[in-house]
Every structure is written in C-alpha cells, then in structure tokens.
Design a protein around this motif. Structure first.
Motif, PDB file in Angstrom:
ATOM      1  N   GLY A  89      36.173  37.770  48.309  1.00  0.00           N
ATOM      2  CA  GLY A  89      36.523  38.972  49.034  1.00  0.00           C
ATOM      3  C   GLY A  89      37.997  39.230  49.156  1.00  0.00           C
ATOM      4  N   CYS A  90      38.821  38.399  48.500  1.00  0.00           N
ATOM      5  CA  CYS A  90      40.286  38.545  48.564  1.00  0.00           C
ATOM      6  C   CYS A  90      40.784  39.297  47.332  1.00  0.00           C
ATOM      7  CB  CYS A  90      40.970  37.174  48.637  1.00  0.00           C
ATOM      8  SG  CYS A  90      42.751  37.213  48.473  1.00  0.00           S
ATOM      9  N   SER A  91      41.717  40.204  47.537  1.00  0.00           N
ATOM     10  CA  SER A  91      42.259  40.989  46.432  1.00  0.00           C
ATOM     11  C   SER A  91      43.154  40.146  45.547  1.00  0.00           C
ATOM     12  CB  SER A  91      43.062  42.170  46.984  1.00  0.00           C
ATOM     13  OG  SER A  91      43.779  42.800  45.953  1.00  0.00           O
TER      14      SER A  91
ATOM     15  N   ARG B 188      40.206  38.687  35.612  1.00  0.00           N
ATOM     16  CA  ARG B 188      40.737  37.797  36.637  1.00  0.00           C
ATOM     17  C   ARG B 188      39.720  36.711  36.979  1.00  0.00           C
ATOM     18  NH1 ARG B 188      40.500  40.246  42.761  1.00  0.00           N
ATOM     19  NH2 ARG B 188      38.241  40.482  42.870  1.00  0.00           N
ATOM     20  N   TYR B 189      40.255  35.543  37.282  1.00  0.00           N
ATOM     21  CA  TYR B 189      39.429  34.399  37.638  1.00  0.00           C
ATOM     22  C   TYR B 189      40.054  33.692  38.840  1.00  0.00           C
ATOM     23  CZ  TYR B 189      37.682  35.085  32.881  1.00  0.00           C
ATOM     24  OH  TYR B 189      37.156  35.629  31.736  1.00  0.00           O
ATOM     25  N   MET B 190      39.208  33.154  39.702  1.00  0.00           N
ATOM     26  CA  MET B 190      39.713  32.267  40.733  1.00  0.00           C
ATOM     27  C   MET B 190      40.269  31.015  40.057  1.00  0.00           C
ATOM     28  SD  MET B 190      36.645  32.468  43.538  1.00  0.00           S
ATOM     29  CE  MET B 190      36.031  34.036  44.169  1.00  0.00           C
ATOM     30  N   ALA B 191      41.333  30.465  40.621  1.00  0.00           N
ATOM     31  CA  ALA B 191      41.961  29.311  39.976  1.00  0.00           C
ATOM     32  C   ALA B 191      42.430  28.303  41.009  1.00  0.00           C
ATOM     33  CB  ALA B 191      43.146  29.756  39.116  1.00  0.00           C
ATOM     34  N   ALA B 192      41.962  27.062  40.869  1.00  0.00           N
ATOM     35  CA  ALA B 192      42.492  25.942  41.648  1.00  0.00           C
ATOM     36  C   ALA B 192      43.706  25.438  40.883  1.00  0.00           C
ATOM     37  CB  ALA B 192      41.443  24.849  41.802  1.00  0.00           C
TER      38      ALA B 192
ATOM     39  N   VAL C 161      38.864  26.863  47.142  1.00  0.00           N
ATOM     40  CA  VAL C 161      39.397  28.044  46.455  1.00  0.00           C
ATOM     41  C   VAL C 161      38.358  29.151  46.429  1.00  0.00           C
ATOM     42  CG1 VAL C 161      40.120  28.943  44.214  1.00  0.00           C
ATOM     43  CG2 VAL C 161      41.070  26.793  45.058  1.00  0.00           C
ATOM     44  N   ARG C 162      37.127  28.795  46.108  1.00  0.00           N
ATOM     45  CA  ARG C 162      36.068  29.806  46.047  1.00  0.00           C
ATOM     46  C   ARG C 162      35.868  30.463  47.423  1.00  0.00           C
ATOM     47  NH1 ARG C 162      32.587  30.533  41.981  1.00  0.00           N
ATOM     48  NH2 ARG C 162      32.832  28.405  41.151  1.00  0.00           N
TER      49      ARG C 162
END
Length: 311
Positions: free
Chosen positions: A307-309, A234-238, A301-302
């Motif tokens: 800390g968000c699931s 999983r990756y954070m995504a804008a 976004v970061r």
C-alpha cells in the motif's frame, strides 16, 4: 523543446528568458517550488525558463573534499528540473576559469547567451569571483542591461529552511523518512547490476549487486525497504548496504533482493527508491541465523511496502 546543455558557451537562445542559478543538488522541495514558479512565469510571459547549475559542485572544488557528496547525478538533476516544466538546464563546469570569473562577466554571459529578462534568486545569492555579485550588484547590472532581479523566499519544513546540506546528513544517517519529507519523493540510487559473490543465491535469496555512481551519497549501512524500478516495472526490494560482515566483506556494496521477481538482471539498469531502514547491519554466528533473518527482513519489507507508493 526540452534541453540539457553542458556549458553557457553552448547556449544561444532566440527567445527571451527567465533565469535562476544555483547548484540544485537533490532537487528538493525548495528547488522544486522555485523551478515550478520559474516555468509558470515563463509560460505566462512567452519566455523560456532556464536553470543554470554547476558541476562539479563548488563545495567539492573549493574544499577539495574526497568523500561521496552528491544527492543526484547531473543528468538526473537535469531530468528532474525539466520534468517541472523548465525549458533549458545548463550544467556549467565549475572549474578554475569559472571560479575566477568576475561577476560582471558572468552577467554579460547570461544576457548575451540567454537573452535574460528576469533573474530569480534567493536573498543571500551571489555569483562571480569571491561572491562579489550579490543581489544589490545584480540589480545595478539589471538597470544597465535591462533585466529585472527578483528575490524569492526559501521553502521551509517545520519552520526550518530546506537545505541540501541537511539532506546529506539525513541520508548518511539512514533516515529515509526524514529525507523523503524534504525531497518530496524517496531518495534513490541508480546503477547497473554487476556480478557479485552470489552468496545470496546459495541462501535462496538472490540479490542484484548495484554499481552506483562513486560520487553519490549512499545511505548508512543497514537493511532497507525499497522499491526497485526495472524497465518500467516496480518490485519490492529488501536492500542491504554494507560490508556483509558475516562473510568478512572488506568493501561496501549495495545489494537488493527483488521480491516476486524471476529472471536474469545482470547488465540491467535498476533504480532503488529507499523508503525506510529496517535494521542496522550485523554479523551472524551462522548461515542458518543469517538465512532466518533475511526471511524476516523480506517479510518486513512486504509488510512495510504494501500500500506504499513508489514515488
């Protein structure tokens, strides 16, 4: 064994079953409660838990709507139901023959194909031609064929019944927090990464352009904080949904910049789980102004997802 069949005609259970019937679009918290209870009752009684659902959605057929309408593709809907412990999902075609099927004939199919011993439905449920098979009719059929009909209470949120129709409105409005509250998870879109115009790469923020199912509802235009799931990681995504007005775009797109990802995504399958809309789509006066805003979006976004699931 967990299975997904495409027609009642393909089913022939050797074990007695407990059945529920509905569209289950979105598999929201109300659907989840019903399916989980169904699975538990089936396990305790030594029976199979069966969900009978439909595709296309009856609303699409009866109202001839052309707009994006679905919250979940059929295969994803089946997977979500099976993950709740259901043994068999049947996605029966809702075509003209099904629309015209009399309630008594539908019941005969359920008894013959599924060895149905119990039917669990909502108090307002009805099946068959012009919804003639209401709960009173089904109970009379149960006495004749030897199955029990149980009505289940709807699941509520803030005192209101959870409905797929309300979910559709929330997603179309870009209210991802509201949608997640009813779904019990983040709303998601899945698709293959296809070649785009590659403008993000020239700005220093390469994006994955997703080809999503053309009948699934896409959230309102804007920039979102989302999780991108790729090959189990999983990756954070804008994520931008819209027309790219700064470049004079004419067709909507779903594009995600994956934070801290390095590699080639073309041809890969990605699922985007939307957490929150950060801002509306807007047109910028210059590429410099756009780049500065993208940089701010990435930082937002970061901050939002730390800390968000991803669930």
């Amino acid at each position: 064994m967990m299975r997904h069949l495409r027609s009642l005609a393909d089913a022939r259970l050797e074990t007695e079953s407990i059945v529920t019937i509905g569209v289950f679009d979105g598999v929201h918290r109300g659907h989840q409660a019903l399916a989980s209870e169904l699975a538990q009752r089936a396990r305790h009684s030594g029976r199979k838990a069966v969900v009978v659902t439909f595709f296309p959605h009856p609303d699409k057929v009866l109202d001839s709507t052309e707009e994006r309408y679905y919250l979940t593709p059929p295969d994803e809907r089946a997977r979500l139901l099976l993950d709740l412990g259901v043994n068999l999902v049947i996605t029966h075609p809702f075509d003209e023959a099904t629309r015209q099927l009399r309630a008594v004939d539908f019941v005969t199919l359920l008894v013959k194909r599924l060895r149905m011993q119990e039917l669990r439905v909502g108090a307002e449920f009805a099946l068959g031609f012009q919804r003639e098979g209401d709960v009173a009719f089904l109970r009379a059929q149960g006495q004749q064929h030897g199955f029990h009909v149980a009505t289940v209470a709807p699941i509520t949120a803030n005192g209101e019944r959870i409905r797929s129709a309300d979910l559709r409105e929330l997603v179309r409005a870009g209210d991802m927090r509201g949608a997640a509250a009813l779904l019990g998870r983040h709303y998601s879109l899945a698709g293959e990464v296809v070649l785009g115009e590659q403008r993000g790469r020239t700005l220093g923020f390469p994006t994955a352009n997703l080809a999503v199912w053309q009948e699934q509802i896409v959230p309102a235009r804007g920039v979102y904080a989302a999780w991108a799931l790729v090959d189990g990681a999983r990756y954070m995504a804008a994520t931008n949904i819209g027309l790219r007005p700064t470049f004079g775009g004419a067709s909507p797109s779903v594009e995600a910049h994956l934070l801290d990802f390095h590699g080639d995504l073309y041809g890969a399958g990605i699922t985007l789980a939307f957490v929150e809309r950060l801002r509306m789509e807007q047109k910028f006066a210059s590429l410099g102004a756009l780049t500065a805003q993208i940089r701010a979006d990435v930082a937002a976004v970061r901050a939002r997802l730390s800390g968000c699931s991803a669930a």
